[in-house]
Design a protein around this motif. Structure first.
Motif, short mmCIF file in Angstrom:
data_model
loop_
_atom_site.label_atom_id
_atom_site.label_comp_id
_atom_site.label_asym_id
_atom_site.label_seq_id
_atom_site.Cartn_x
_atom_site.Cartn_y
_atom_site.Cartn_z
N MET A 1 41.90 31.39 37.40
CA MET A 1 43.16 32.10 37.52
C MET A 1 43.39 32.49 38.98
N ASP A 2 44.65 32.45 39.41
CA ASP A 2 45.00 32.98 40.72
C ASP A 2 44.94 34.50 40.67
N ILE A 3 44.28 35.10 41.65
CA ILE A 3 44.18 36.55 41.75
C ILE A 3 44.83 36.97 43.06
N LEU A 4 46.00 37.58 42.97
CA LEU A 4 46.73 38.03 44.14
C LEU A 4 46.20 39.38 44.59
N ALA A 25 33.33 32.28 44.11
CA ALA A 25 32.05 31.94 43.48
C ALA A 25 32.08 32.21 41.98
N LEU A 26 32.96 33.10 41.55
CA LEU A 26 33.08 33.41 40.13
C LEU A 26 34.12 32.54 39.43
N GLY A 27 34.66 31.56 40.15
CA GLY A 27 35.51 30.55 39.53
C GLY A 27 37.00 30.80 39.55
N HIS A 28 37.44 31.77 40.35
CA HIS A 28 38.87 32.06 40.42
C HIS A 28 39.40 31.79 41.84
N ARG A 29 40.70 31.80 41.97
CA ARG A 29 41.35 31.52 43.26
C ARG A 29 41.95 32.80 43.83
N GLU A 86 56.94 38.48 32.32
CA GLU A 86 56.45 37.33 31.56
C GLU A 86 55.64 36.38 32.43
N ALA A 87 55.68 36.57 33.74
CA ALA A 87 54.99 35.66 34.65
C ALA A 87 53.65 36.20 35.13
N VAL A 88 53.40 37.48 34.87
CA VAL A 88 52.18 38.13 35.34
C VAL A 88 51.20 38.28 34.18
N ALA A 89 49.96 37.82 34.38
CA ALA A 89 48.95 37.91 33.32
C ALA A 89 48.44 39.33 33.14
N GLY A 90 48.39 40.07 34.23
CA GLY A 90 47.90 41.44 34.17
C GLY A 90 47.97 42.06 35.55
N VAL A 91 47.75 43.36 35.58
CA VAL A 91 47.77 44.12 36.83
C VAL A 91 46.47 44.90 36.94
N VAL A 92 45.87 44.87 38.13
CA VAL A 92 44.69 45.69 38.41
C VAL A 92 45.06 46.68 39.50
N LEU A 93 44.76 47.94 39.26
CA LEU A 93 45.06 49.02 40.19
C LEU A 93 43.75 49.58 40.72
N ILE A 94 43.53 49.49 42.02
CA ILE A 94 42.28 49.94 42.63
C ILE A 94 42.51 51.25 43.37
N GLY A 95 41.92 52.32 42.86
CA GLY A 95 41.98 53.59 43.57
C GLY A 95 43.36 54.19 43.68
N GLY A 96 44.21 53.93 42.71
CA GLY A 96 45.55 54.48 42.77
C GLY A 96 46.33 54.22 41.50
N PHE A 97 47.57 54.68 41.49
CA PHE A 97 48.44 54.58 40.33
C PHE A 97 49.86 54.26 40.79
N PRO A 98 50.66 53.67 39.92
CA PRO A 98 52.04 53.34 40.33
C PRO A 98 52.95 54.56 40.26
N LEU A 220 34.46 42.85 38.92
CA LEU A 220 35.43 43.57 38.09
C LEU A 220 36.75 42.81 38.01
N LEU A 221 37.18 42.24 39.13
CA LEU A 221 38.44 41.49 39.13
C LEU A 221 38.31 40.21 38.31
N ALA A 222 37.15 39.55 38.40
CA ALA A 222 36.93 38.35 37.58
C ALA A 222 36.92 38.70 36.11
N ASP A 223 36.31 39.83 35.76
CA ASP A 223 36.31 40.26 34.36
C ASP A 223 37.73 40.54 33.88
N ALA A 224 38.54 41.15 34.74
CA ALA A 224 39.92 41.43 34.37
C ALA A 224 40.72 40.14 34.19
N ALA A 225 40.38 39.14 34.99
CA ALA A 225 41.07 37.85 34.88
C ALA A 225 40.76 37.18 33.54
N VAL A 226 39.55 37.37 33.06
CA VAL A 226 39.17 36.79 31.76
C VAL A 226 39.88 37.54 30.64
#
Length: 226
Positions: A1-4, A25-29, A86-98, A220-226
């Motif tokens: 998965m692409d991880i922006l 190394a964990l298989g994502h881009r 519909e185009a975003v698989a998920g959102v990860v928030l590091i150390g903050g909130f929207p 953690l980001l790779a786990d979230a991608a899965v």
């Protein structure tokens, strides 16, 4: 998965340099997003310009990407979910909130000559920066990019309630998952209070884990991608 990967205030795309190879190394881009006004020398950039750059990265991704925001950029990641639910698989928030609709994006520190410079480490004394050694602090401060006033004082606009269906992972570095849940339950984070799926994960670090815990953060980001 692409991880922006979207860095917070004062950071350019190089902030993710230690995380990128770990994600690969964990298989994502991994795709570090270089925000206008944070590394290109421009000071006339607005929040809308940065949102447009993030959305362009979403649109250019292979498949549905995971959008990661750090600190203030948690709001940028959430704005991407709002604009492209519909185009975003998920959102990860590091150390903050929207922030919620109508709030200023990051009007947090003094502005001078049209920009909000890095205020030094004093405002971040304590859990935010306890894991940063003096060398890392000096390096980060020297590379800090002043944030254009039009970004810092830009107003957040959210329009599509389908954003609440986008899965969210909150990475809790300088605060605990229990604290994050308390803030959500008390109404301090209204956007996440309405989100249908919010997972809270712990990370033993300060506010900038991309510098101090890059391997753990990548996992953690790779786990979230899965």
């Amino acid at each position: 998965m692409d991880i922006l990967l979207i860095g917070g205030l004062w950071l350019d795309g190089s902030a993710w340099d230690d995380v990128v190879p770990q994600i690969e190394a964990l298989g994502h881009r991994p795709v570090p997003v270089t925000l206008p006004g944070q590394g290109d020398g421009r000071t006339d950039v607005t929040l809308d310009d940065q949102v447009a750059t993030v959305l362009a990265a979403v649109d250019a991704a292979s498949g549905r990407p995971l959008v990661v925001g750090h600190s203030a950029a948690c709001t940028l990641a959430w704005l991407a979910a709002d604009a492209r639910p519909e185009a975003v698989a998920g959102v990860v928030l590091i150390g903050g909130f929207p922030w919620d609709d109508g709030k200023p994006y990051a009007d947090l520190f003094p502005v001078a000559d049209g920009v909000m410079p890095f205020p030094g480490w004093e405002p971040f004394a304590g859990p935010d920066s306890d894991d940063l050694d003096d060398e890392t602090k000096a390096t980060v401060a020297a590379r800090a990019v002043p944030v254009p006033e039009g970004v810092a004082k830009g107003v957040v606009h959210l329009t599509d309630e389908r954003r609440f269906g986008v899965p969210v992972v909150v990475v809790c570095p300088e605060f605990s998952p229990a604290q994050a849940q308390e803030w959500i339950d008390s109404g301090d984070v209204p956007e996440l209070a309405r989100a249908k799926q919010v997972d809270l994960v712990d990370l033993d670090s300060g506010h900038w884990p991309m510098f101090t815990r890059p391997a753990e953060l990548a996992r953690l980001l790779a786990d979230a991608a899965v």
